[in-house]
Write an enzyme that holds these catalytic residues in place. Structure first.
Site, PDB file in Angstrom:
ATOM      1  N   SER A 136      65.593  43.262 110.298  1.00  0.00           N
ATOM      2  CA  SER A 136      64.624  42.854 111.309  1.00  0.00           C
ATOM      3  C   SER A 136      64.400  44.192 112.210  1.00  0.00           C
ATOM      4  CB  SER A 136      65.043  41.492 111.973  1.00  0.00           C
ATOM      5  OG  SER A 136      65.195  41.782 113.270  1.00  0.00           O
ATOM      6  N   TYR A 149      71.225  38.862 119.504  1.00  0.00           N
ATOM      7  CA  TYR A 149      70.341  38.744 118.375  1.00  0.00           C
ATOM      8  C   TYR A 149      70.385  40.332 118.215  1.00  0.00           C
ATOM      9  CZ  TYR A 149      66.933  38.205 114.766  1.00  0.00           C
ATOM     10  OH  TYR A 149      66.519  38.329 113.656  1.00  0.00           O
TER      11      TYR A 149
END
Length: 230
Positions: A136, A149
């Site tokens: 990501s 995250y």
């Protein structure tokens, strides 16, 4: 001729489900891994080729070890591992609980490491295989409310880069995918849901990843960044 065996974690929805359908349409045997069998069966119902389903907790080394051993016994070898399982809890750091933090680090980073460890020995023995890490864009650019995250995804990025160096003299392909916001269940807050129409389609991302994995003469794609169109 034995079909290529592809193992996908987090295959019950989103990008994992899209990748499963694309690999299946190419004739691969897809091993669907996830925490919820119902979701895996839903993905399986849309596959064109044969498949197998495994309920697994990637945060547990033992669960991963037993699952990969079963797949290797059934399929002889694993040709491609896609580390796609991921958890995102997007809050300011002071609002994250210990459970939130552990869930993201254990799933996103440690889960990727555990799965890679278990498939790598077999790939080294056969001197072939691909390991795809779904990192990501948060593994390259930090964002507000994504501190932990991002930390987990920056960790996966470092792991992928170091892993590529460890296998550089082999025929094992390490590939990292960095993408922007996708239309997946990862987004739970109201603002994100309002913007879903502007997010990229997981099917498009899956297409790009699989095309990047295609063997080509004199070149190998090590990573790719897919950005949202503004």
């Amino acid at each position: 001729m034995t079909k290529e065996s592809v193992v996908i974690t987090g295959a019950g929805s989103g990008l994992g489900a899209s990748l499963a359908r694309k690999f299946s349409s190419n004739g691969s045997h897809v091993c669907l891994l996830g925490r919820t069998k119902e979701k895996l069966f839903e993905t399986a119902s849309k596959l064109e080729s044969d498949y197998s389903i495994f309920e697994v907790d990637v945060t547990s080394r033992l669960s991963v070890k037993n699952t990969i051993a079963k797949i290797q016994a059934d399929r002889d070898s694993i040709d491609c591992l896609v580390n796609n399982a991921g958890v995102g809890i997007f809050k300011y750091i002071e609002h994250l609980t210990e459970e939130n933090i552990n869930q993201m680090i254990d799933t996103n980073l440690k889960g990727t490491i555990y799965c890679t460890q278990e498939v790598l020995t077999g790939m080294r023995e056969k001197n072939k295989g691909s390991i795809v890490n779904i990192v990501s864009g948060s593994g390259k650019v930090a964002k507000s409310t994504e501190s932990v995250y991002s930390a987990s995804k920056f960790g996966v990025r470092g792991f992928s880069d170091a892993l590529a160096l460890e296998v550089k003299d082999s025929n094992i392909h390490i590939f990292s995918a960095y993408m922007g916001n996708m239309k997946t269940n990862l987004w739970s807050n109201e603002l994100a849901r309002e913007n879903l129409d502007s997010y990229m389609d997981p099917d498009d991302v899956a297409d790009i990843i699989i095309k990047s994995l295609k063997p080509r003469k004199h070149l190998k794609v090590s990573d790719i960044t897919i950005l949202n169109h503004m």
